[in-house]
Design a protein around this motif. Structure first.
Motif, PDB file in Angstrom:
ATOM      1  N   GLU A  65      -8.736   8.830  -1.499  1.00 31.29           N
ATOM      2  CA  GLU A  65      -8.849   8.396  -0.106  1.00 31.29           C
ATOM      3  C   GLU A  65      -8.491   6.928   0.069  1.00 31.29           C
ATOM      4  OE1 GLU A  65     -12.406   9.174   2.153  1.00 31.29           O
ATOM      5  OE2 GLU A  65     -12.978  10.803   0.791  1.00 31.29           O
ATOM      6  N   VAL A  66      -8.626   6.136  -1.016  1.00 26.10           N
ATOM      7  CA  VAL A  66      -8.609   4.688  -0.855  1.00 26.10           C
ATOM      8  C   VAL A  66      -7.322   4.081  -1.393  1.00 26.10           C
ATOM      9  CG1 VAL A  66     -11.112   4.679  -0.992  1.00 26.10           C
ATOM     10  CG2 VAL A  66      -9.774   4.156  -3.046  1.00 26.10           C
ATOM     11  N   THR A  67      -7.103   2.831  -0.995  1.00 23.44           N
ATOM     12  CA  THR A  67      -5.886   2.111  -1.365  1.00 23.44           C
ATOM     13  C   THR A  67      -6.123   1.170  -2.540  1.00 23.44           C
ATOM     14  OG1 THR A  67      -5.371   2.120   1.002  1.00 23.44           O
ATOM     15  CG2 THR A  67      -3.978   0.750  -0.427  1.00 23.44           C
ATOM     16  N   ILE A  68      -7.257   0.471  -2.529  1.00 20.30           N
ATOM     17  CA  ILE A  68      -7.575  -0.528  -3.548  1.00 20.30           C
ATOM     18  C   ILE A  68      -9.036  -0.371  -3.949  1.00 20.30           C
ATOM     19  CG2 ILE A  68      -7.662  -3.008  -4.094  1.00 20.30           C
ATOM     20  CD1 ILE A  68      -5.677  -3.415  -1.738  1.00 20.30           C
ATOM     21  N   VAL A  69      -9.328  -0.494  -5.244  1.00 20.25           N
ATOM     22  CA  VAL A  69     -10.699  -0.449  -5.747  1.00 20.25           C
ATOM     23  C   VAL A  69     -11.137  -1.855  -6.133  1.00 20.25           C
ATOM     24  CG1 VAL A  69     -12.219   0.449  -7.555  1.00 20.25           C
ATOM     25  CG2 VAL A  69     -10.464   1.928  -6.539  1.00 20.25           C
ATOM     26  N   LEU A  70     -12.305  -2.244  -5.659  1.00 20.20           N
ATOM     27  CA  LEU A  70     -12.847  -3.578  -5.917  1.00 20.20           C
ATOM     28  C   LEU A  70     -14.011  -3.496  -6.898  1.00 20.20           C
ATOM     29  CD1 LEU A  70     -12.962  -4.915  -2.227  1.00 20.20           C
ATOM     30  CD2 LEU A  70     -11.028  -4.896  -3.824  1.00 20.20           C
ATOM     31  N   ILE A  71     -13.976  -4.336  -7.937  1.00 21.94           N
ATOM     32  CA  ILE A  71     -15.064  -4.406  -8.914  1.00 21.94           C
ATOM     33  C   ILE A  71     -15.444  -5.872  -9.084  1.00 21.94           C
ATOM     34  CG2 ILE A  71     -15.855  -3.667 -11.193  1.00 21.94           C
ATOM     35  CD1 ILE A  71     -13.556  -1.715 -11.319  1.00 21.94           C
ATOM     36  N   ILE A  99      -0.928   2.402   2.722  1.00 26.36           N
ATOM     37  CA  ILE A  99      -0.878   0.990   3.093  1.00 26.36           C
ATOM     38  C   ILE A  99      -1.009   0.808   4.601  1.00 26.36           C
ATOM     39  CG2 ILE A  99       0.533  -1.115   2.997  1.00 26.36           C
ATOM     40  CD1 ILE A  99      -0.524  -0.291   0.297  1.00 26.36           C
ATOM     41  N   ASP A 100      -0.631   1.833   5.379  1.00 28.29           N
ATOM     42  CA  ASP A 100      -0.647   1.715   6.845  1.00 28.29           C
ATOM     43  C   ASP A 100      -2.067   1.603   7.385  1.00 28.29           C
ATOM     44  OD1 ASP A 100       2.106   1.839   6.944  1.00 28.29           O
ATOM     45  OD2 ASP A 100       2.131   4.031   7.118  1.00 28.29           O
ATOM     46  N   THR A 101      -2.982   2.460   6.891  1.00 27.15           N
ATOM     47  CA  THR A 101      -4.397   2.379   7.287  1.00 27.15           C
ATOM     48  C   THR A 101      -5.217   2.237   6.007  1.00 27.15           C
ATOM     49  OG1 THR A 101      -4.508   4.811   7.303  1.00 27.15           O
ATOM     50  CG2 THR A 101      -4.106   3.698   9.407  1.00 27.15           C
ATOM     51  N   PHE A 148      -1.947  -7.210  -2.720  1.00 24.47           N
ATOM     52  CA  PHE A 148      -1.648  -5.783  -2.855  1.00 24.47           C
ATOM     53  C   PHE A 148      -1.151  -5.183  -1.543  1.00 24.47           C
ATOM     54  CE2 PHE A 148      -4.561  -5.125  -6.737  1.00 24.47           C
ATOM     55  CZ  PHE A 148      -3.470  -5.063  -7.594  1.00 24.47           C
ATOM     56  N   LEU A 149      -1.795  -5.543  -0.430  1.00 22.03           N
ATOM     57  CA  LEU A 149      -1.408  -4.970   0.871  1.00 22.03           C
ATOM     58  C   LEU A 149      -0.012  -5.417   1.292  1.00 22.03           C
ATOM     59  CD1 LEU A 149      -4.757  -5.251   2.865  1.00 22.03           C
ATOM     60  CD2 LEU A 149      -3.822  -3.240   1.732  1.00 22.03           C
ATOM     61  N   GLU A 150       0.371  -6.621   0.910  1.00 19.72           N
ATOM     62  CA  GLU A 150       1.681  -7.135   1.301  1.00 19.72           C
ATOM     63  C   GLU A 150       2.767  -6.837   0.273  1.00 19.72           C
ATOM     64  OE1 GLU A 150       1.055 -11.272   2.162  1.00 19.72           O
ATOM     65  OE2 GLU A 150       0.281 -10.843   4.177  1.00 19.72           O
ATOM     66  N   ASN A 151       2.366  -6.312  -0.874  1.00 16.29           N
ATOM     67  CA  ASN A 151       3.319  -5.954  -1.932  1.00 16.29           C
ATOM     68  C   ASN A 151       3.018  -4.541  -2.437  1.00 16.29           C
ATOM     69  OD1 ASN A 151       4.820  -8.702  -2.677  1.00 16.29           O
ATOM     70  ND2 ASN A 151       2.648  -9.173  -2.332  1.00 16.29           N
ATOM     71  N   PRO A 152       3.218  -3.534  -1.583  1.00 15.17           N
ATOM     72  CA  PRO A 152       2.827  -2.167  -1.939  1.00 15.17           C
ATOM     73  C   PRO A 152       3.569  -1.618  -3.152  1.00 15.17           C
ATOM     74  CG  PRO A 152       4.148  -2.186   0.085  1.00 15.17           C
ATOM     75  CD  PRO A 152       3.788  -3.600  -0.214  1.00 15.17           C
ATOM     76  N   VAL A 153       4.809  -2.039  -3.369  1.00 11.96           N
ATOM     77  CA  VAL A 153       5.540  -1.553  -4.544  1.00 11.96           C
ATOM     78  C   VAL A 153       4.866  -2.041  -5.817  1.00 11.96           C
ATOM     79  CG1 VAL A 153       7.728  -1.657  -5.790  1.00 11.96           C
ATOM     80  CG2 VAL A 153       7.734  -1.381  -3.305  1.00 11.96           C
ATOM     81  N   LEU A 154       4.484  -3.329  -5.849  1.00  8.05           N
ATOM     82  CA  LEU A 154       3.796  -3.875  -7.027  1.00  8.05           C
ATOM     83  C   LEU A 154       2.402  -3.260  -7.172  1.00  8.05           C
ATOM     84  CD1 LEU A 154       4.812  -7.637  -6.844  1.00  8.05           C
ATOM     85  CD2 LEU A 154       5.620  -5.902  -8.449  1.00  8.05           C
ATOM     86  N   ALA A 155       1.732  -3.019  -6.060  1.00  9.55           N
ATOM     87  CA  ALA A 155       0.417  -2.373  -6.118  1.00  9.55           C
ATOM     88  C   ALA A 155       0.525  -1.005  -6.771  1.00  9.55           C
ATOM     89  CB  ALA A 155      -0.173  -2.252  -4.714  1.00  9.55           C
ATOM     90  N   ALA A 185     -15.322 -10.965   1.463  1.00 10.07           N
ATOM     91  CA  ALA A 185     -13.859 -10.944   1.436  1.00 10.07           C
ATOM     92  C   ALA A 185     -13.309 -10.133   2.602  1.00 10.07           C
ATOM     93  CB  ALA A 185     -13.380 -10.360   0.112  1.00 10.07           C
ATOM     94  N   LEU A 186     -13.946  -9.013   2.903  1.00  6.96           N
ATOM     95  CA  LEU A 186     -13.500  -8.182   4.020  1.00  6.96           C
ATOM     96  C   LEU A 186     -13.576  -8.957   5.326  1.00  6.96           C
ATOM     97  CD1 LEU A 186     -12.615  -5.441   5.163  1.00  6.96           C
ATOM     98  CD2 LEU A 186     -15.042  -4.792   5.239  1.00  6.96           C
ATOM     99  N   ALA A 187     -14.643  -9.727   5.507  1.00  7.09           N
ATOM    100  CA  ALA A 187     -14.798 -10.512   6.734  1.00  7.09           C
ATOM    101  C   ALA A 187     -13.668 -11.525   6.883  1.00  7.09           C
ATOM    102  CB  ALA A 187     -16.152 -11.217   6.719  1.00  7.09           C
ATOM    103  N   LEU A 188     -13.142 -12.014   5.775  1.00  4.15           N
ATOM    104  CA  LEU A 188     -12.035 -12.965   5.814  1.00  4.15           C
ATOM    105  C   LEU A 188     -10.707 -12.297   6.178  1.00  4.15           C
ATOM    106  CD1 LEU A 188     -12.845 -15.021   2.579  1.00  4.15           C
ATOM    107  CD2 LEU A 188     -13.242 -15.744   4.952  1.00  4.15           C
ATOM    108  N   LEU A 189     -10.632 -10.980   6.014  1.00  5.17           N
ATOM    109  CA  LEU A 189      -9.366 -10.263   6.149  1.00  5.17           C
ATOM    110  C   LEU A 189      -9.220  -9.441   7.425  1.00  5.17           C
ATOM    111  CD1 LEU A 189      -9.040  -8.879   2.489  1.00  5.17           C
ATOM    112  CD2 LEU A 189      -7.710 -10.740   3.514  1.00  5.17           C
TER     113      LEU A 189
END
Length: 378
Positions: A264-270, A186-188, A328-335, A209-213
């Motif tokens: 390597e990754v934190t979240i997968v987008l489909i 979650i840190d990087t 997901f990034l702000e709720n890592p336990v739920l993620a 979406a990435l540009a918004l974040l």
């Protein structure tokens, strides 16, 4: 007695897609059970490389795709003749047809050597009301139909109710990787889009979406894995949005390397648009306990249950995609909990051995009909 299976699929490895990867696992397993399997598939596709994989798999490549795409009547006539000769020589007990454009050539050569047809549909084709459509003619010529999602099966049965009594759902079976899932970073954080780089995958929406974040999460990065016709446009889009140093285009990813990439990754987008049965990448991501954000199209909600095994968004909605990533990034336990729940669900419903058993049973039943039909009358 070994039963001969003609395995017909639009593309095969090294062309990468869910059906190709699935087939590369299914065929050797069925060969171990005594089936003699020959693959018929297309050649001369863009970026084609010969496959140096399992030498026990016999592959016969024909330029089906180019002939149909270019409307080359002379080439289509030649291919029909070549397939007729091939069927007569091989004498299959069963044809396992994966529905696609090249299904045309199977239908054109049905009488070359009559055998039952088992058809698998991976993604819902555009429903066509014409009785002469490729889908209609394929369904009429099929003794049994399988789909890879329940939604897809329901769509086909609604389209042609006569299929109901000769159709079933068989989810993709995928072997669980030996590599254990890593804890979520979650840190990087890193986002992943993986698959063919084509418009239908919606990776352009992921970039929006990435540009918004990126201002809110300056350490956020994205990996886009895969090759395809949309790659140049996606690369230009990332530059135009000022994301050139934030997005990594990983290129073609060997299926054996996918578990490590997912770690390597934190979240997968489909963020798929239509025409997705149940993408294999969703199953692979769940196996590695990665939280998934996906559009609620076709079979995806059968694996990704909203707020239980992942998050679902509507089509073409980059704002909702950005909000789901933020959640997901702000709720890592739920993620983490959703990723683990997805891993449990995929182990229960997408087991490779169960999938092989289902196809083995169909092969036996349908090819048995073919064998009996060739016996002399008493």
């Amino acid at each position: 007695m070994n039963r001969k299976i003609l395995y017909w699929i639009d593309f095969f490895l090294p062309h990468i897609g869910g059906s190709e990867i699935f087939s590369a696992s299914l065929i050797p397993a069925l060969q171990e059970r005594g089936y003699e399997i020959e693959i018929v598939t297309s050649s001369e596709v863009e970026g084609f490389r010969e496959w140096d994989g399992n030498s026990e798999i016999s592959i016969h490549r024909f330029p089906f795709w180019n002939a149909l795409k270019n409307g080359n009547l002379q080439q289509m006539i030649l291919l029909r003749k070549q397939i007729t000769e091939f069927k007569k020589k091989f004498q299959p007990d069963l044809v396992h047809l994966h529905f696609g454009a090249a299904s045309y050539f199977h239908l054109q050569t049905l009488n070359a050597y009559p055998a039952p047809t088992l058809t698998t549909i991976h993604s819902c084709p555009e429903i066509c009301s014409s009785p002469q459509s490729l889908l209609n003619r394929t369904l009429q010529a099929t003794q049994w139909l399988t789909t890879v999602s329940a939604q897809e099966l329901a769509n086909i049965r609604k389209f042609d109710p006569s299929v109901s009594a000769r159709s079933s759902l068989i989810y993709y079976g995928v072997e669980l990787p030996k590599l254990p899932p890593r804890p979520l970073n979650i840190d990087t954080p890193k986002l992943l889009c993986l698959g063919r780089l084509v418009p239908n995958k919606g990776f352009d929406i992921a970039l929006q979406a990435l540009a918004l974040l990126i201002n809110r999460f300056p350490k956020l990065r994205m990996i886009i894995g895969g090759d395809g016709t949309a790659k140049a446009d996606l690369m230009q889009q990332s530059v135009d949005m000022g994301l050139g140093n934030v997005v990594e285009f990983r290129g073609w990813v060997d299926n054996a390397e996918v578990p490590a990439l997912l770690n390597e990754v934190t979240i997968v987008l489909i963020p798929s648009r239509q025409m997705e049965g149940l993408p294999l990448v969703a199953i692979q991501a769940a196996q590695m306990a990665r939280p998934i954000v996906a559009t609620a199209v076709n079979g995806l909600p059968e694996l990704i249950v909203h707020q239980q095994t992942g998050l679902l968004i509507e089509l073409e909605d980059s704002v909702s995609l950005a909000e789901a990533i933020t959640y997901f990034l702000e709720n890592p336990v739920l993620a983490n909990q959703m990723g683990q729940a997805a891993r449990q669900k995929v182990q229960e419903n997408f087991d490779l051995k169960n999938c092989i058993n289902h196809y083995d049973a169909l092969y036996q039943e349908l090819s048995g009909v073919a064998i009996k039909s060739q016996l002399p009358a008493p």
